[in-house]
Design an enzyme around this catalytic site. Structure first.
Site, PDB file in Angstrom:
ATOM      1  N   THR A   1      -1.758 -10.062  -4.227  1.00 24.58           N
ATOM      2  CA  THR A   1      -1.544  -8.626  -4.291  1.00 24.58           C
ATOM      3  C   THR A   1      -0.045  -8.378  -4.300  1.00 24.58           C
ATOM      4  OG1 THR A   1      -1.971  -6.549  -3.156  1.00 24.58           O
ATOM      5  CG2 THR A   1      -1.775  -8.461  -1.769  1.00 24.58           C
TER       6      THR A   1
ATOM      7  N   GLU B   1      -6.667  -6.851   0.617  1.00 25.17           N
ATOM      8  CA  GLU B   1      -6.644  -7.385   1.987  1.00 25.17           C
ATOM      9  C   GLU B   1      -7.890  -7.026   2.783  1.00 25.17           C
ATOM     10  OE1 GLU B   1      -4.205  -5.888   0.413  1.00 25.17           O
ATOM     11  OE2 GLU B   1      -2.230  -6.576   1.051  1.00 25.17           O
TER      12      GLU B   1
ATOM     13  N   LYS C   1       0.826   3.038  -9.232  1.00 28.73           N
ATOM     14  CA  LYS C   1      -0.518   2.623  -9.610  1.00 28.73           C
ATOM     15  C   LYS C   1      -0.947   3.311 -10.898  1.00 28.73           C
ATOM     16  CE  LYS C   1      -4.098   0.473  -7.179  1.00 28.73           C
ATOM     17  NZ  LYS C   1      -5.166   0.519  -6.215  1.00 28.73           N
TER      18      LYS C   1
END
Ligand code: AMP
Length: 541
Positions: free
Chosen positions: A184, A329, A438
């Site tokens: 990530t 995560e 994003k």
């Protein structure tokens, strides 16, 4: 005193063993990169996966060795997962949308020994092959007749597994053995690896099978548009075989027309993807006056669901939207927005407002919100703070200790998101403490863009921020503070970025300011910048 129940280790091979025994004829339908549809069953998948295990063992792969994939969603990709995981190897899904240099960095960091990939990505692998010395074998998802020419000495997947023994032993290791690896991008520098265990994946599977989570059953047909390289396709590659739901794998084609065709012909009941995909589908449906008679539920996550998408699904197509929040995560599902009991009789606007929030944690995920002093804030639906998370599917550390300690003394993981909670446990993300951008549900690292821009001799400082875009949710805007006396042009800056970052990372616009604001510790104050540019209209919007 100890209980007297059996020690049944939670290893992922048990998921596929269950599917083989109980739902062997349920199907995985894949759109091949060549365009044709391939039908496989869980029974076949089990056999293929066993053969992958033997093929890997013949390559010298064993416990703890990393096996990488660069692959679209397909039954061959799933066989690679279960084949590697079953023998205690670690399946590393690499995101092919990253820049080739980053892909090479990640493969080197993970020390992957085998790389299995779709032929779409052959140019990437050819470009980095001399920079990934740990990779000893290359396998391409192809048959003998569809194998592309290459200089890697790669073998076609179908030939690689053909005729291999299925007598390999699975699950011969403790449940806390590493099982999957997914990188990530964070705020600071290099990507970090999240290392899932068999136990965490099995428990995440059970968590997501709850009715107020995804809650699918053997009669469902599930289409994961979300890629397997995006946090395990949100766990669907485990929960579908665990329940016996049919899977429909879109391969490389994720445009509105292709997704609609699969939803319709395969009578899909549940599907999942980031908002951008749904925007493409809804546009296609509207333009062609089509309906979605089979679809019951759409899981939307990765970034916040726009109201337009929510209302279109719920009001025009009578599809239940489940807004989900999670992170790589967190395995990844953390909260899901099925309607709580006190909302069932509420009017449509109240229900839609509830669904725009990120939802409630299922059993197995604990959340709390803290202020800057780490004190709990009130669950009043208004007070925001940092969102912390805890549970059996939550990361305790990153691979090889990257980023140092990431949980506090009570095991709470700081998500970097800013959120509030109401008294019924509904969580709402209000901001992102992180600075990455994003776009279409995928991270763009602002730092990479800034570092290259700042490298230009006429640039004093640079900041990349995400600004609203109707299609991609967010696109990068690059803000430049020129060196005093210099007047760089947009073209010069674009030229400096070209070839150094993935094309889709290229900012949609560049703007020039006299001063980029700095925060207390000398870091760029992105919050102030986001505020200044919150109404900025990108030329692409
Ligand atoms: P990733 O690990 O790439 O899945 O990114 C995780 C991050 O995406 C979270 O920490 C959030 O910042 C963001 N995110 C995921 N789902 C949502 C959502 N439903 N609404 C708002 N942000 C989200």
């Amino acid at each position: 005193m100890k209980g007297l129940m059996q020690d049944w280790q939670l290893t992922t091979n048990k998921i596929l063993e269950h599917a083989k025994r109980i739902n062997p004829t349920r199907e995985i339908v894949t759109r091949r990169v060549e365009g044709n549809i391939e039908r496989t069953t869980y029974g076949d998948l089990f056999d293929m996966s066993k053969q992958v295990s033997t093929a890997l063992q013949d390559e010298g792969i064993g416990l703890g060795d990393r096996v990488a994939t660069l692959g679209w969603n397909s039954e061959r990709h799933m066989a690679s997962w279960y084949g590697a995981m079953g023998i205690g190897a670690v399946l590393h899904t690499v995101n092919p949308r990253l820049h080739p240099e980053q892909i090479a960095w990640i493969i080197n960091h993970a020390e992957d020994k085998v790389l299995i990939f779709d032929k779409t990505f052959l140019p990437i692998v050819e470009a980095i092959k001399d920079n990934i010395p740990t990779v000893k074998s290359f396998v391409i998802y192809a048959g003998a007749d569809t194998m592309p020419e290459n200089t890697l000495g790669a073998v076609p997947f179908d030939i690689w597994i053909d005729g291999r023994s299925q007598n390999v032993r699975w699950g011969d290791f403790p449940e806390d053995t590493a099982c999957g690896l997914c990188y990530t991008s964070g705020t600071t520098g290099d990507p970090k690896g999240v290392l899932y265990s068999h136990r965490s994946n099995v428990l995440h599977t059970m968590i997501t099978m709850q009715r107020d989570a995804i809650g699918m059953g053997a009669n469902d047909v599930v289409l994961p548009v979300v890629p397997m390289f995006h946090a395990n396709a949100w766990g669907l590659t485990f929960s579908c075989p665990a329940t016996g739901a049919n899977m429909v794998m879109p391969g490389a084609q994720m445009d509105g027309a292709s997704i609609y065709e699969l939803l319709d012909t395969e009578k899909v009941t549940i599907t999942a993807a980031v908002p951008t995909v749904w925007l493409m589908l809804l546009t296609y449906l509207q333009e062609n006056d089509l309906k979605l008679p089979h679809l019951n539920k759409v899981i939307i996550g990765g970034s916040a669901v726009p109201e337009k998408i929510l209302r279109a699904f719920e009001e025009d197509y009578e599809v239940d939207v489940v807004h989900a929040w999670g992170m790589t995560e967190t395995s990844p599902l953390g909260t899901l927005g099925t309607l709580p009991p006190h909302m069932l009789d509420a009017d449509i606007d109240t229900r839609m407002a509830q669904k725009l929030k990120q939802g409630r944690p299922p059993f197995g995920v604990e959340l709390k919100i803290v202020d800057d002093e780490h004190n709990d804030v009130a669950w009043d639906g208004e007070t925001s703070g940092r969102l912390l998370v805890r549970g059996p599917g939550i990361a305790a550390a990153y691979f090889k200790g990257a980023g140092g300690k990431v949980v506090d003394e009570d095991n709470w993981f700081d998500t970097g998101d800013v959120a509030n909670m109401d008294q019924y446990g509904t969580m709402q993300i209000t901001d992102r403490a992180k600075d990455v951008i994003k776009s279409g549900g995928e991270w763009i690292s602002s730092i990479d863009i800034e570092n290259i821009a700042v490298g230009h001799p006429k640039v004093a400082n640079a900041a990349a921020i995400g600004v609203y875009h109707p299609k991609w949710d967010e696109r990068p805007l690059l803000i430049i503070q020129p060196v005093e006396g210099e007047t760089p042009s947009k073209e010069e800056i674009f030229a400096a970025l070209e070839g150094k970052i993935a094309k889709w990372w290229t900012p949609d616009d560049i703007t020039f300011v006299d001063n980029i604001p700095l925060g207390a510790t000398g870091k760029i104050n992105k919050l102030a910048l986001r505020d200044t540019f919150k109404d900025y209209k990108l030329p692409t919007a």
